[in-house]
Structures are given as C-alpha cells and as structure tokens.
Write a protein that holds these residues in place. Sequence first.
Motif: not given
Length: 217
Positions: A105, A179, A192, A195
């Motif tokens: 990320r 993403r 995120l 999750q």
Amino acid sequence: MDVSGLADSSPRQEGPARGRPRSEAVEHAIVEAVVKLLEEGVPLAELSIERIARTAGVGKATIYRRWSGKEELFVDVVRAAEPPEPELPGTSMRDDLVALLEQLRRRGLMTRSSVLLHNVYAQMKSSPKIWTAYHATVVEPRRRLQVEILRRGQRSGQLRADIDVELMNDLFVGPMLVRTVMRPDADLPEGLSEQLVDALLEGLRPASSPPVSSQPA
C-alpha cells in the motif's frame, strides 16, 4: 527520490575482502548520479555505466567493483527508493500478512506521489533484463516469504488445507495490486491492509477454528 538507504541494501560480495574497503560515500554518489540522469530525462536505455561513472566523478571500475552491471545497479536504486522491507511482528499470522500488504500500500502511495518513480517503473518494465533482475532480487523473495507465512497457517490449522497455497497468496496480494497498479484512481486509505486480510481470513479459516487473529503465528 530518496536513496539514503542504499548503502544497507546494496549487494555485498561473499568471501574475504580485497583491496580498499567499500565507501558508502562513493556508493551514494553513484546512485545520486543515476537519479540525476533520470531526473534530467535520460531514458533508461541510454544510462550506460560509462555515462553514470562520468556523472558520479568515478571510474567505471569503481562501479563494477560494487555491481556486476547496469541492471544490478538500477535494481538497487529502485529498491532504495521504495518503502523499506517490513519487519514482521511475529505475533500472529494475521499481523504478518497485514505488515506485508501495508508495504504494498505504501509503495503504491509513493509511486503516485513521485512522477520520477512512476516513470522509472514504466521504463523498467520495458527492459526485460532489468525487470528480470528486479523480479529475481525483490519480487520473488517477497513472494516466497508470503507463501511461507500461509504454509505455516495451513500447518497450524489456521487456514483451510484444501486450497493451494499459491492461489491463496494471490487472493491476498491481488486486491492490493489491483488498487495500486491497475486502478491508479482507487483509494488507498489507512486500514485497507487490515480490512483485506481480515475479510480473506474469515473465508479461509476452517469452519471449526477460532478467529485467526487470536492464534499465534
């Protein structure tokens, strides 16, 4: 591009040391020369060792004593600009998986915020030799680590044993890669990683097992 961590991540020769000791200042100057040339818009294909050496103010032999060629040097430059490799908490399988996804990320956020880094990745993928070197020294070791964490989860009964561990790894990493790579406009909010891991573990946990987050790694 921040290359301050290169001295710790650059390859080291095995066996007894020969000649003068390695100089972190020299290595930093070489890496800075690569970054300078990239910032000036020099295409990756034109970044010869001779040109890098001239820009850094060193001889070509100085570079070859540290890197076998342009591909190895360039991979180190990119690796130093990425977020550092995550330190796995080791408290649970869930926490280790979160740490690994969090690195992806953060890497996505850095790529979006840096025009230079974005262009570097694009050029690197168009160079088979450099992309192969990057995959072998950066991507593949990360994948092996992810797979081993999941294998431990299967052996300890925390994960279903009827799903191939390689497929399971794709299930964890895939959504974050979508993403960060395929949807550059997608949100990458804090939390995120947690999750994604929690949602997947809910479906991959054997029916009779307690929540994965409460079990040790």
